[in-house]
Design a protein around this motif. Structure first.
Motif, PDB file in Angstrom:
ATOM      1  N   LEU A  35       1.661  12.858  -2.126  1.00 22.99           N
ATOM      2  CA  LEU A  35       1.965  11.489  -1.714  1.00 22.99           C
ATOM      3  C   LEU A  35       3.429  11.143  -2.000  1.00 22.99           C
ATOM      4  O   LEU A  35       4.073  10.444  -1.209  1.00 22.99           O
ATOM      5  CB  LEU A  35       1.031  10.508  -2.420  1.00 22.99           C
ATOM      6  CG  LEU A  35      -0.429  10.558  -1.939  1.00 22.99           C
ATOM      7  CD1 LEU A  35      -1.328   9.786  -2.889  1.00 22.99           C
ATOM      8  CD2 LEU A  35      -0.538   9.996  -0.522  1.00 22.99           C
ATOM      9  N   TYR A  89       5.593   7.924  -0.665  1.00 24.09           N
ATOM     10  CA  TYR A  89       4.885   6.877  -1.399  1.00 24.09           C
ATOM     11  C   TYR A  89       5.418   6.771  -2.826  1.00 24.09           C
ATOM     12  O   TYR A  89       5.857   7.770  -3.414  1.00 24.09           O
ATOM     13  CB  TYR A  89       3.380   7.157  -1.434  1.00 24.09           C
ATOM     14  CG  TYR A  89       2.700   6.980  -0.100  1.00 24.09           C
ATOM     15  CD1 TYR A  89       2.044   5.794   0.215  1.00 24.09           C
ATOM     16  CD2 TYR A  89       2.718   7.994   0.850  1.00 24.09           C
ATOM     17  CE1 TYR A  89       1.419   5.630   1.441  1.00 24.09           C
ATOM     18  CE2 TYR A  89       2.106   7.838   2.088  1.00 24.09           C
ATOM     19  CZ  TYR A  89       1.463   6.650   2.373  1.00 24.09           C
ATOM     20  OH  TYR A  89       0.857   6.493   3.590  1.00 24.09           O
ATOM     21  N   GLN A 119      -3.466   9.126   3.543  1.00 23.99           N
ATOM     22  CA  GLN A 119      -2.407   8.657   4.444  1.00 23.99           C
ATOM     23  C   GLN A 119      -2.971   8.234   5.792  1.00 23.99           C
ATOM     24  O   GLN A 119      -2.543   7.228   6.372  1.00 23.99           O
ATOM     25  CB  GLN A 119      -1.371   9.763   4.637  1.00 23.99           C
ATOM     26  CG  GLN A 119      -0.560  10.064   3.394  1.00 23.99           C
ATOM     27  CD  GLN A 119       0.420  11.194   3.627  1.00 23.99           C
ATOM     28  OE1 GLN A 119       1.400  11.038   4.345  1.00 23.99           O
ATOM     29  NE2 GLN A 119       0.149  12.343   3.018  1.00 23.99           N
ATOM     30  N   GLN A 168       0.803  -1.202   0.000  1.00 25.29           N
ATOM     31  CA  GLN A 168       0.000   0.000   0.000  1.00 25.29           C
ATOM     32  C   GLN A 168       0.846   1.267   0.000  1.00 25.29           C
ATOM     33  O   GLN A 168       0.325   2.372  -0.085  1.00 25.29           O
ATOM     34  CB  GLN A 168      -0.969  -0.014   1.184  1.00 25.29           C
ATOM     35  CG  GLN A 168      -2.102  -1.012   0.990  1.00 25.29           C
ATOM     36  CD  GLN A 168      -3.106  -0.987   2.114  1.00 25.29           C
ATOM     37  OE1 GLN A 168      -2.915  -0.289   3.097  1.00 25.29           O
ATOM     38  NE2 GLN A 168      -4.178  -1.741   1.985  1.00 25.29           N
ATOM     39  N   LYS A 169       2.173   1.144   0.097  1.00 28.44           N
ATOM     40  CA  LYS A 169       3.037   2.294  -0.114  1.00 28.44           C
ATOM     41  C   LYS A 169       3.187   2.579  -1.604  1.00 28.44           C
ATOM     42  O   LYS A 169       3.803   3.568  -1.988  1.00 28.44           O
ATOM     43  CB  LYS A 169       4.419   2.044   0.506  1.00 28.44           C
ATOM     44  CG  LYS A 169       4.414   1.973   2.013  1.00 28.44           C
ATOM     45  CD  LYS A 169       4.129   3.334   2.653  1.00 28.44           C
ATOM     46  CE  LYS A 169       5.329   4.237   2.595  1.00 28.44           C
ATOM     47  NZ  LYS A 169       5.128   5.500   3.349  1.00 28.44           N
ATOM     48  N   THR A 170       2.644   1.702  -2.455  1.00 27.81           N
ATOM     49  CA  THR A 170       2.635   1.913  -3.901  1.00 27.81           C
ATOM     50  C   THR A 170       1.208   2.249  -4.315  1.00 27.81           C
ATOM     51  O   THR A 170       0.310   1.418  -4.203  1.00 27.81           O
ATOM     52  CB  THR A 170       3.120   0.660  -4.653  1.00 27.81           C
ATOM     53  OG1 THR A 170       4.430   0.318  -4.198  1.00 27.81           O
ATOM     54  CG2 THR A 170       3.155   0.912  -6.143  1.00 27.81           C
ATOM     55  N   ILE A 171       0.994   3.479  -4.765  1.00 22.26           N
ATOM     56  CA  ILE A 171      -0.350   3.974  -5.048  1.00 22.26           C
ATOM     57  C   ILE A 171      -0.451   4.343  -6.521  1.00 22.26           C
ATOM     58  O   ILE A 171       0.397   5.070  -7.052  1.00 22.26           O
ATOM     59  CB  ILE A 171      -0.687   5.203  -4.173  1.00 22.26           C
ATOM     60  CG1 ILE A 171      -0.640   4.826  -2.689  1.00 22.26           C
ATOM     61  CG2 ILE A 171      -2.051   5.769  -4.536  1.00 22.26           C
ATOM     62  CD1 ILE A 171      -0.918   5.982  -1.754  1.00 22.26           C
TER      63      ILE A 171
END
Length: 262
Positions: free
Chosen positions: A21, A26, A252, A2-5
Motif C-alpha cells: 500500500l 497510500y 485498492q 481513505q488514502k490514509t490506512i
C-alpha cells in the motif's frame, strides 16, 4: 481520508500488505494511528476480538471504514458498536480465486514434508473441486501425481476429467479411500467421519484445507492412528509476501470502486 490506512495486526501478511500500500501511494499508519485514519485494514481471519482490535475500534472515528477478512460475530458486533462500517474483503471473488494459488502451493509443501515418498507417481485423492481443489489438482498433476477428484457436482467431476484427473462421486468415498494414503479435503462440511477414516490404509495422511471446523473428525483420526492436519491460513504461513500483496490489491480495488460511486 481513505488514502490514509491504519494497518492492524503484525503478522507477515499484514506487513507485506502495508508495504504494498505504501508503494501504491497510500499513507500507512500503525495501530496507534487508528483515530487519524480514513480506513482500517484488519487481518484475516477475524475470529476473535483481540485487545489490539478493541483499542483500534475505540480510537477510530465513527463512520471509519474497516476492511477485514472473515469477520466473526464478536468482532462484527464490536465494530458495529464503535460505529464502524465493515467490508469483508475475503468475500471478493478475485481475492478468493487468487488466494487459492498460495493455498495450493502451501498444501504441496506439507504433502512433501509429511510423507516419505515423492508426489510423482503417488495416488492423491482431492475432495472437492472448487477454487482450491482445482488449483491443487492442477499442480499435483503437473508434478506427476495420480490425482482423483471426489465431488458431488457432476459439472465439477466433468471439469476435473477435462483437466486430466480421474473423478468420482463423493458418495463413493468408502470405496475409494482404501486406495489412497494421501487425502486432501477442501470441502467445508463433515465429509471424513470416523466410518470413512477407518477405510484409509495404515499410515495415511489427511490434510484438511477447509475453514474451521474443517471437514474431518480429527479426534477419530487420532484414535485410528491417522495423521490429520488442519492446515489453516496457508497463504499467511507459506507465502506471506504474495498473500499480503493480494490483500493490498483487493483493498485498492474496493477503495477505488467507492470513490467512483456517484
Amino acid at each position: 481520508m481513505q488514502k490514509t490506512i491504519c494497518v492492524i495486526g503484525g503478522d507477515a501478511r499484514q506487513q507485506a500488505a502495508a508495504r504494498a500500500l505504501r508503494r501504491a501511494g497510500y499513507s500507512v499508519l500503525p495501530p496507534s494511528g487508528a483515530g487519524r485514519a480514513g480506513c482500517l485494514l484488519l487481518p484475516l481471519p477475524l475470529d476473535r476480538l483481540t485487545p489490539e482490535l478493541s483499542r483500534a475500534f475505540a480510537a477510530a472515528r465513527p463512520g471509519t471504514l474497516a476492511l477485514g477478512g472473515r469477520f466473526g460475530a464478536e468482532v462484527q458486533a464490536a465494530a458495529r458498536q464503535a460505529g464502524l462500517e465493515t467490508v469483508d474483503y475475503f468475500c471478493r471473488p478475485e481475492l478468493a480465486a487468487l488466494n487459492a494459488v498460495p493455498t495450493a502451493e502451501g498444501c504441496l509443501c506439507l504433502l512433501m514434508q509429511l510423507r516419505d515418498r515423492t508426489l510423482w507417481q503417488s495416488p492423491v485423492l482431492v475432495l472437492g473441486y472448487g477454487r482450491i481443489g482445482r488449483a491443487l489438482a492442477e499442480r499435483l498433476s503437473a508434478l506427476g501425481a495420480w490425482v482423483t477428484v471426489a465431488a458431488r457436482s457432476p459439472e465439477q467431476r466433468a471439469n476435473a476429467r477435462c483437466a486430466g484427473c480421474r473423478a468420482a462421486p463423493l458418495e463413493q468415498l468408502e470405496r475409494l479411500l482404501p486406495g489412497f494414503d494421501a487425502v486432501v479435503n477442501t470441502i467445508p462440511a463433515p465429509v471424513l467421519d470416523r466410518t470413512r477414516l477407518a477405510c484409509l490404509p495404515p499410515g495415511a495422511l489427511v490434510i484438511d484445507l477447509a475453514s474451521s471446523p474443517g471437514g474431518t473428525d480429527f479426534a477419530a483420526a487420532k484414535d485410528l492412528g491417522i495423521r490429520a492436519e488442519h492446515a489453516l491460513s496457508l497463504p499467511a504461513r507459506c507465502a506471506p509476501q504474495t498473500a499480503g500483496e493480494l490483500v493490498a490489491d483487493t483493498v485498492q480495488t474496493i477503495l477505488q470502486e467507492r470513490e467512483d460511486q456517484p
